[in-house]
Design a protein around this motif. Structure first.
Motif: not given
Length: 317
Positions: A128-130, A230-235, A240-241
């Motif tokens: 839920l957090a991510v 993996l769908r988050i654009p920035s490294e 952080k996630a």
């Protein structure tokens, strides 16, 4: 099944002998010191986690609520097994009464079940957090967390009660030696002179309910979490996630890997030593490592610990 006459002729035993690590007579003192250090670190680390969560307002979140439950569980885990093991190393007396053995198994099985469900609840919290951050506060309210934790404890208690009740109805007559360092299911029922089919079938079904299902739920949660990360654009965003769930993922990996190795290995004489070794990992080492993982890898806990240490040192200046 035994006939009534055979039952009358049987002499029922009143105590077992935990063979444990008696095969290494020259290592009894070193093993005593090793397990004493592990027990001390386990209790200290988990008490520290409970104190930090209780003393710091910003740690009173769902994740740390579940971690507090886990710390209580880990202390009970160690206290169920290690004191008797330590006494055996020190005195050489490895006998354990029938009632104490059944009680030890009940508490052990109870805690294993609770841990599986708690780890699943923690994976749901991380999911839920991510994956659902906007709904996280609504879905993980205090009462929802309490309900999840209560469900975990109640489920573990119910499953352990059923299995222990069936084990207690069996007759134990000829064999007294349990080739393990605590009263686990398989080594104990080997000492029975009753038909073990029913209790083994029920135990397998119950074990699947409290281990396999939570494990599959946890795996599914992390598949969704990792795909979302993996769908988050920035490294930076991905790091952080992932940092929010890495500690829990390590705990899950250690616990289930050793659990699977212990209960999936063939129960042959040649593998008994390996079975004991892997059992040490998930019953003794894991409770010690879990608080270390959370304190060393988690910035919030490290920060809270640093503040508490500074406040303590200030009292003596």
């Amino acid at each position: 099944m035994m006939s009534a006459t055979e039952k009358q002729n049987q002499t029922y035993i009143t105590e077992f002998v935990l063979l444990g690590f008696g095969d290494f007579p020259d290592l009894q003192v070193p093993l005593f010191l090793l397990f004493l250090v592990i027990y001390t670190v386990t209790m200290t680390g988990n008490i520290l986690v409970l104190m930090l969560v209780g003393a710091n307002q910003h740690l009173r979140t769902p994740m740390y609520f579940f971690l507090s439950n886990l710390s209580c569980l880990e202390m009970c885990y160690s206290s169920t097994i290690l004191p008797k093991l330590l006494a055996g190393f020190l005195t050489g007396d490895r006998s354990i009464s029938y009632s104490s053995c059944m009680t030890q198994f009940f508490v052990f099985a109870f805690l294993v079940g609770v841990e599986c469900y708690l780890l699943a609840a923690m994976s749901y919290d991380r999911y839920l957090a991510v994956c659902k951050p906007l709904r996280y506060v609504t879905l993980m309210k205090r009462e929802h967390c309490v309900a999840l934790a209560a469900g975990a404890w109640a489920s573990g208690f119910t499953i352990s009660s059923v299995i222990t009740l069936l084990m207690s109805q069996m007759a134990y007559c000829d064999r007294r030696e349990i080739d393990h360092f605590f009263c686990d299911f398989a080594p104990v029922i080997k000492c029975s002179c009753s038909d073990t089919f029913l209790v083994e079938a029920v135990a397998s079904l119950m074990s699947a309910t409290c281990t396999v299902l939570p494990f599959l739920f946890t795996v599914a949660s992390y598949i969704l979490i990792i795909s979302s990360i993996l769908r988050i654009p920035s490294e930076t965003g991905r790091q952080k996630a992932f940092s929010t769930c890495s500690s829990h993922l390590i705990m899950v990996a250690i616990f289930y890997t050793t659990l699977i190795l212990v209960y999936m290995l063939p129960k042959t004489y040649n593998l008994t030593a390996f079975n004991k070794l892997f059992s040490v990992f998930y019953t003794v080492v894991t409770p010690m490592v879990n608080p270390l993982i959370y304190t060393l890898r988690n910035k919030e806990v490290r920060g809270a610990l640093r503040k508490e240490v500074q406040a303590f040192m200030a009292l003596y200046k």
